[in-house]
Write a protein that holds these residues in place. Structure first.
Motif, mmCIF file in Angstrom:
data_model
loop_
_atom_site.group_PDB
_atom_site.id
_atom_site.type_symbol
_atom_site.label_atom_id
_atom_site.label_comp_id
_atom_site.label_asym_id
_atom_site.label_seq_id
_atom_site.Cartn_x
_atom_site.Cartn_y
_atom_site.Cartn_z
ATOM 1 N N TYR A 292 0.764 -1.479 0.134
ATOM 2 C CA TYR A 292 -0.461 0.183 0.250
ATOM 3 C C TYR A 292 0.808 1.496 0.001
ATOM 4 O O TYR A 292 2.370 0.657 0.248
ATOM 5 N N PRO A 293 0.475 2.339 -0.270
ATOM 6 C CA PRO A 293 1.219 3.770 -0.739
ATOM 7 C C PRO A 293 2.160 3.636 0.751
ATOM 8 O O PRO A 293 1.574 4.016 1.969
ATOM 9 N N SER A 294 2.944 4.037 0.727
ATOM 10 C CA SER A 294 3.967 4.995 1.773
ATOM 11 C C SER A 294 3.738 6.728 2.064
ATOM 12 O O SER A 294 4.459 6.438 2.922
ATOM 13 N N ASN B 11 -6.790 -0.625 -9.081
ATOM 14 C CA ASN B 11 -5.595 0.388 -9.046
ATOM 15 C C ASN B 11 -5.186 1.522 -7.547
ATOM 16 O O ASN B 11 -4.333 2.454 -7.727
ATOM 17 N N GLN B 12 -5.963 0.779 -7.237
ATOM 18 C CA GLN B 12 -5.746 2.164 -4.980
ATOM 19 C C GLN B 12 -5.913 3.350 -5.726
ATOM 20 O O GLN B 12 -5.242 3.765 -4.371
ATOM 21 N N GLN B 13 -6.752 3.554 -6.420
ATOM 22 C CA GLN B 13 -7.252 5.218 -6.519
ATOM 23 C C GLN B 13 -8.736 5.408 -5.948
ATOM 24 O O GLN B 13 -9.513 4.503 -5.628
ATOM 25 N N ILE B 14 -8.955 5.954 -5.179
ATOM 26 C CA ILE B 14 -10.243 6.307 -5.173
ATOM 27 C C ILE B 14 -10.804 7.638 -5.619
ATOM 28 O O ILE B 14 -10.481 8.824 -5.234
ATOM 29 N N SER C 282 -12.441 5.042 -10.952
ATOM 30 C CA SER C 282 -11.251 6.196 -10.270
ATOM 31 C C SER C 282 -9.754 6.156 -10.785
ATOM 32 O O SER C 282 -8.997 4.652 -10.669
ATOM 33 N N GLY C 283 -9.058 6.874 -12.064
ATOM 34 C CA GLY C 283 -8.366 6.945 -12.903
ATOM 35 C C GLY C 283 -7.248 7.361 -11.610
ATOM 36 O O GLY C 283 -6.910 7.608 -10.439
ATOM 37 N N MET C 284 -5.749 7.436 -12.321
ATOM 38 C CA MET C 284 -4.733 7.719 -11.323
ATOM 39 C C MET C 284 -4.330 9.289 -11.512
ATOM 40 O O MET C 284 -3.457 10.482 -9.668
ATOM 41 N N GLY C 285 -5.650 9.755 -11.462
ATOM 42 C CA GLY C 285 -5.676 11.261 -10.814
ATOM 43 C C GLY C 285 -6.970 11.548 -10.224
ATOM 44 O O GLY C 285 -7.131 12.918 -9.358
ATOM 45 N N ASP C 286 -6.925 10.246 -9.385
ATOM 46 C CA ASP C 286 -8.208 10.256 -8.179
ATOM 47 C C ASP C 286 -9.973 10.882 -9.152
ATOM 48 O O ASP C 286 -10.667 11.085 -7.836
ATOM 49 N N ASP C 287 -9.892 10.992 -10.546
ATOM 50 C CA ASP C 287 -10.796 11.272 -11.309
ATOM 51 C C ASP C 287 -11.433 10.061 -11.320
ATOM 52 O O ASP C 287 -11.052 8.990 -12.048
ATOM 53 N N TYR C 288 -13.338 10.489 -11.430
ATOM 54 C CA TYR C 288 -14.046 9.632 -12.009
ATOM 55 C C TYR C 288 -14.383 9.108 -13.068
ATOM 56 O O TYR C 288 -14.419 10.618 -13.608
ATOM 57 N N HIS C 289 -13.881 8.667 -14.242
ATOM 58 C CA HIS C 289 -14.511 8.260 -15.777
ATOM 59 C C HIS C 289 -14.881 7.694 -15.790
ATOM 60 O O HIS C 289 -14.506 6.267 -15.578
ATOM 61 N N TYR C 290 -15.419 7.091 -17.197
ATOM 62 C CA TYR C 290 -15.906 6.083 -18.144
ATOM 63 C C TYR C 290 -14.824 6.393 -18.345
ATOM 64 O O TYR C 290 -14.118 6.306 -18.996
ATOM 65 N N HIS C 291 -14.692 4.413 -19.497
ATOM 66 C CA HIS C 291 -13.809 3.749 -20.219
ATOM 67 C C HIS C 291 -15.074 3.014 -21.104
ATOM 68 O O HIS C 291 -14.168 2.314 -21.848
ATOM 69 N N ILE D 194 -4.300 13.798 -5.060
ATOM 70 C CA ILE D 194 -4.156 14.448 -4.297
ATOM 71 C C ILE D 194 -2.508 13.408 -4.482
ATOM 72 O O ILE D 194 -1.969 13.813 -2.821
ATOM 73 N N ARG D 195 -2.277 12.401 -4.153
ATOM 74 C CA ARG D 195 -0.861 11.793 -3.925
ATOM 75 C C ARG D 195 -0.217 11.572 -5.382
ATOM 76 O O ARG D 195 -0.524 11.409 -6.638
ATOM 77 N N ARG D 196 0.467 10.964 -5.436
ATOM 78 C CA ARG D 196 1.603 11.707 -6.896
ATOM 79 C C ARG D 196 2.365 10.402 -6.954
ATOM 80 O O ARG D 196 3.495 9.568 -6.074
ATOM 81 N N GLU D 197 1.950 9.484 -7.405
ATOM 82 C CA GLU D 197 2.251 8.580 -8.203
ATOM 83 C C GLU D 197 4.336 8.166 -8.985
ATOM 84 O O GLU D 197 4.188 8.994 -10.140
#
Length: 375
Positions: free
Chosen positions: A17-19, A145-148, A221-230, A326-329
């Motif tokens: 999990y994220p450090s 992907n552990q994003q909210i 939720s993507g890596m930008g913490d944003d919800y979007h459709y695929h 909000i979290r930098r990958e």
């Protein structure tokens, strides 16, 4: 800031999990409007072959975003609050198209706001799903992907970070193809509910739907913490009916559901995933298969090319608004590394009871209060 980050499992190691857990805050419209939020996330995780229950609690102070955009942002430019000008002889076609686009977005007010001029239709929102219409947000995802998902800031008052749909789309001489290696950043379309629609392929080139990354609505939720459709948001059809587009592709052309606007069977589509018939003008469709009386999404899920002209810059349609995680990958080892997890997400809740005061939600501290779905 985060008050807790809790895994109810003794088998999870630090590397899983994220450090780094930074402060949580974001803008809703302008820099003066900071809305922290409480989220709670229930899911079932499959690790080593044992199923475990995991609780992820992201908490801040008591004030919660109301997701109500009916109040004009103080930072928005004048044109966003001014009345629309009456059509003129030179712009009547643009205004007629704008009103057609507005008809798609109108059922989702006040979650969305919009206006237009002679060249573009402008839309702003916080990009967060309406939980009254999407109560099972994130539920059903089996590859997480552990994003909210949190609110984005697609607002005119946030450095003009809003959506623009051309009112006079131009057919492309050579349509850009949407593939597993192109248009992997940003959106290719905008749902009528204000939620962006990304390439059906994720950033590894795989269909997100096929590998369990999406919830029942076709999003995550993507890596930008944003919800979007695929995939095409066909779940909006009960709200809009068959006659209104469920989305607008960023080239300016509409996207309808699985059947024609008159409710008839889908006619043959071209290589872009659309067609022009019946005086409707060119339009795309959601792609799926009819299984009994239920439509099931099927590859390629929506348009596979842009029939209209778009600008392709840095692997995305340009221009379009952006999000800031909000979290930098990654980030040279300073941030965290997202670890894909095999899961079964079952609920997405607030950890506290809420009460509505005016147009905003606050924590209900009465002893009899019961925790609720996200507002």
């Amino acid at each position: 800031m985060f008050s807790s980050f809790i895994f109810l499992s003794p088998t999870l190691g630090p590397s899983e999990y994220p450090s780094e857990i930074p402060s949580l805050s974001w803008c809703n419209g302008s820099a003066s409007e900071i809305h922290p939020q409480r989220l709670i996330f229930y899911f079932r995780m499959k690790i080593r072959p044992v199923f475990l229950i995991v609780l992820l609690h992201l908490a801040s102070c008591a004030f919660l975003a109301a997701h109500d955009l009916s109040i004009q942002s103080a930072g928005a430019p004048d044109w966003f609050s001014q009345a629309k000008a009456a059509p003129t002889s030179s712009s009547s076609a643009s205004f007629a198209r704008a009103e057609r686009i507005a008809a798609s977005f109108a059922p989702f007010k006040p979650k969305v706001r919009y206006t237009w001029d002679e060249n573009y239709f402008y839309e702003e929102s916080d990009g967060f799903p309406d939980r009254t219409r999407m109560p099972n947000l994130m539920v059903g995802i089996t590859a997480w992907n552990q994003q909210i998902p949190i609110q984005a800031a697609f607002f005119a008052g946030n450095s003009n970070n809003y959506w623009k749909i051309p009112l006079a789309p131009v057919p492309a001489s050579t349509p850009y193809a949407i593939t597993s290696t192109t248009f992997l950043r940003g959106a290719i379309a905008l749902g009528a509910d204000g939620i962006p629609i990304f390439n059906p392929s994720n950033n590894t080139g795989k269909y997100s739907y096929d590998i369990g990354e999406l919830d029942a609505y076709g999003g995550h939720s993507g890596m930008g913490d944003d919800y979007h459709y695929h995939i095409a948001p066909a779940h909006l059809t009960p709200v809009l009916g068959n006659e209104l587009p469920i989305a607008w592709v960023l080239d300016g052309y509409p996207m309808y559901g699985y059947v024609e606007p008159d409710g008839g069977p889908l006619q043959t589509l071209d290589s872009c995933g659309g067609h022009d018939h019946g005086g409707l003008g060119y339009h795309y469709h959601a792609i799926g298969l009819l299984n009994g009386d239920k439509w099931v999404p099927a590859a390629p899920y929506m348009n596979s090319k842009f029939y209209g002209t778009v600008s392709y810059v840095d692997r995305q349609v340009d221009p379009q608004p952006s999000v800031t995680p909000i979290r930098r990958e990654g980030d040279n080892g300073v941030g965290y590394q997202a670890q894909p997890l095999t899961v079964m997400i079952t609920r997405f809740l607030n950890p506290v009871a809420l009460k509505k005061v005016g147009e905003h939600y606050f924590e209900d501290t009465q002893g009899s209060a019961v925790a609720s779905e996200d507002a």
